[in-house]
Motif scaffolding. Structure first.
Motif, PDB file in Angstrom:
ATOM      1  N   VAL A 101      -1.967  -1.870  -5.142  1.00  0.00           N
ATOM      2  CA  VAL A 101      -2.317  -0.957  -4.058  1.00  0.00           C
ATOM      3  C   VAL A 101      -3.805  -1.019  -3.741  1.00  0.00           C
ATOM      4  N   SER A 102      -4.648  -1.186  -4.749  1.00  0.00           N
ATOM      5  CA  SER A 102      -6.084  -1.277  -4.492  1.00  0.00           C
ATOM      6  C   SER A 102      -6.434  -2.549  -3.737  1.00  0.00           C
TER       7      SER A 102
ATOM      8  N   LEU B 182      -6.676  -4.243   3.898  1.00  0.00           N
ATOM      9  CA  LEU B 182      -6.410  -3.534   5.158  1.00  0.00           C
ATOM     10  C   LEU B 182      -7.661  -2.904   5.750  1.00  0.00           C
ATOM     11  N   SER B 183      -8.707  -2.772   4.943  1.00  0.00           N
ATOM     12  CA  SER B 183      -9.900  -2.051   5.404  1.00  0.00           C
ATOM     13  C   SER B 183     -10.700  -2.807   6.449  1.00  0.00           C
ATOM     14  N   SER B 184     -10.666  -4.146   6.396  1.00  0.00           N
ATOM     15  CA  SER B 184     -11.383  -4.940   7.400  1.00  0.00           C
ATOM     16  C   SER B 184     -10.890  -6.375   7.356  1.00  0.00           C
TER      17      SER B 184
ATOM     18  N   ALA C 270       0.829  -1.217   0.000  1.00  0.00           N
ATOM     19  CA  ALA C 270       0.000   0.000   0.000  1.00  0.00           C
ATOM     20  C   ALA C 270       0.859   1.260   0.000  1.00  0.00           C
ATOM     21  N   ASP C 271       1.955   1.225   0.715  1.00  0.00           N
ATOM     22  CA  ASP C 271       2.833   2.399   0.819  1.00  0.00           C
ATOM     23  C   ASP C 271       3.687   2.594  -0.428  1.00  0.00           C
TER      24      ASP C 271
ATOM     25  N   MET D 253      -9.759 -11.220  -0.024  1.00  0.00           N
ATOM     26  CA  MET D 253      -8.559 -11.094  -0.850  1.00  0.00           C
ATOM     27  C   MET D 253      -7.664 -12.329  -0.708  1.00  0.00           C
ATOM     28  N   ALA D 254      -7.679 -12.951   0.462  1.00  0.00           N
ATOM     29  CA  ALA D 254      -6.885 -14.170   0.658  1.00  0.00           C
ATOM     30  C   ALA D 254      -7.398 -15.282  -0.244  1.00  0.00           C
ATOM     31  N   ILE D 255      -8.710 -15.417  -0.320  1.00  0.00           N
ATOM     32  CA  ILE D 255      -9.296 -16.417  -1.219  1.00  0.00           C
ATOM     33  C   ILE D 255      -8.983 -16.053  -2.669  1.00  0.00           C
ATOM     34  N   HIS D 256      -9.076 -14.799  -2.981  1.00  0.00           N
ATOM     35  CA  HIS D 256      -8.820 -14.317  -4.340  1.00  0.00           C
ATOM     36  C   HIS D 256      -7.368 -14.550  -4.767  1.00  0.00           C
ATOM     37  N   SER D 257      -6.455 -14.627  -3.807  1.00  0.00           N
ATOM     38  CA  SER D 257      -5.031 -14.786  -4.129  1.00  0.00           C
ATOM     39  C   SER D 257      -4.727 -16.106  -4.828  1.00  0.00           C
ATOM     40  N   TYR D 258      -5.630 -17.078  -4.752  1.00  0.00           N
ATOM     41  CA  TYR D 258      -5.400 -18.367  -5.404  1.00  0.00           C
ATOM     42  C   TYR D 258      -5.573 -18.294  -6.921  1.00  0.00           C
TER      43      TYR D 258
END
Length: 362
Positions: A38-39, A45-47, A15-16, A54-59
């Protein structure tokens, strides 16, 4: 689920650092359809719920590292996606049932009769060919072992699985327990060096940061006095496995070996540090097959433009690309006399090859 300190660190780093320039998105279909690093980081990071999503999406990510390679800054989004997978498994929010064929392949490699450790007296170096090279290219694995052992008679042979599949899928604890057990066992037997033939094994051992020296067989062969066969190709293009995109010495050693036997190398647009994934990376084909197929088509399209056969130093890449385009393993080209480039070995002969290799090299 609560986000670990390590995941939060990786998310915050991306993000940074990510400047949302879009370079990685032009190279990767996953990012093109999912959004910039970054998005993704900011959403995670929002919740805690969004982090799980996003963890599931990483696959769907191939974890090939091209995003980090083309990044003009130091966002390193690949690290974020790997840590998201660790989060998914640590919190049991993504089932791995569909990956059973891959995980079973790993388990078999760690058990009798596929597992074997042959360590002679005064042995300091062991050859670790990995699971797939003896399965898909048994003659090349046998000749390579014979060449090095002739020059170093006390060299041992270790047949096992480095547990890269577990690591790749986010099973961090299982991977670390398995690999640490193997490494500590070798250290207790006085082993100082592991000679690798598989790029995945090479990087898995190297990233574990043990006291053992990890050396590629291509570095060893470069200084060896072996007699190469007369190659059946005069020109090739090289597919550098994505896992070794930052291993510049291996890139050079493979090209040096090929050129030393009179083979001309025609480079593809994406090579070495900017290489493309063959489609196997991240085991994405089990979760998002169209993404994996997209990578394969991109790689093959670039190879077709060169007009010459493709060689690589990853048996898995040969297996993934070889059915659609003439693709050879470098060790086959250098060490095994063939009239033509063969098609990949199909099941169940790959398992049979592993058993023959194990019991013929005791």
């Amino acid at each position: 689920m609560p986000v670990s300190k390590q995941l939060k660190k990786e998310l915050q780093h991306t993000a940074d650092e990510c400047i949302d320039c879009g370079k990685c998105m032009t190279k990767c279909r996953f990012l093109a359809e999912s959004g910039s690093p970054v998005s993704i980081a900011l959403r995670a990071l929002s919740s805690d719920e969004d982090a799980d999503t996003m963890a599931i999406h990483s696959y769907a990510c191939s974890t090939c590292g091209l995003c980090s390679a083309v990044c003009p800054v130091v966002a390193e989004p690949e690290r974020m996606f790997k840590e998201l997978r660790n989060h998914a498994q640590a919190n049991a929010i993504f089932r791995l049932d569909k990956y059973d064929p891959l995980l079973n392949y790993e388990r078999l490699g760690q058990r009798f009769p596929f597992k074997g450790e042959f360590i002679p007296e005064n042995c300091k170096t062991v050859f670790f060919p990995g699971c797939t090279l003896p399965a898909m290219h048994p003659d090349a694995a046998r000749v390579a072992y014979k060449i090095i052992r002739r020059e170093e008679p006390t060299m041992g042979l270790v047949l096992n699985c480095c547990s890269k599949p577990s690591k790749m899928l986010g099973l961090k604890s299982r991977h670390e327990e398995s690999l640490s057990g193997l490494i500590h066992r070798l250290e207790r037997k006085g082993i100082k060096k592991i000679l690798t033939a598989c790029p995945n094994c090479h990087m898995t051992f190297k990233e574990f940061n043990s006291k053992l020296e990890i050396v590629s067989i291509y570095k060893r062969l470069k200084v060896s006095k072996f007699m190469p066969v007369r190659p059946n190709v005069k020109e090739v293009t090289i597919h550098d496995p994505c896992v070794t995109r930052n291993e510049t010495d291996i890139h050079k050693d493979v090209r040096t070996l090929l050129k030393s036997v009179g083979i001309r190398v025609v480079e593809m647009r994406h090579n070495r540090t900017k290489t493309l994934c063959c489609g196997e990376g991240g085991a994405t084909n089990f979760h998002k097959k169209d993404y994996a197929d997209h990578w394969s088509r991109k790689r093959i399209n670039e190879a077709q433009r060169t007009g010459v056969p493709m060689v690589t130093y990853c048996a898995g890449c040969v297996n993934f690309l070889g059915y659609k385009y003439p693709t050879a393993h470098v060790l086959d080209v250098l060490l095994v006399k063939r009239k033509r480039i063969p098609k990949p070995v199909a099941f169940p002969f790959n398992y049979l090859n592993r058993l023959i290799f194990r019991f013929s090299n005791r």
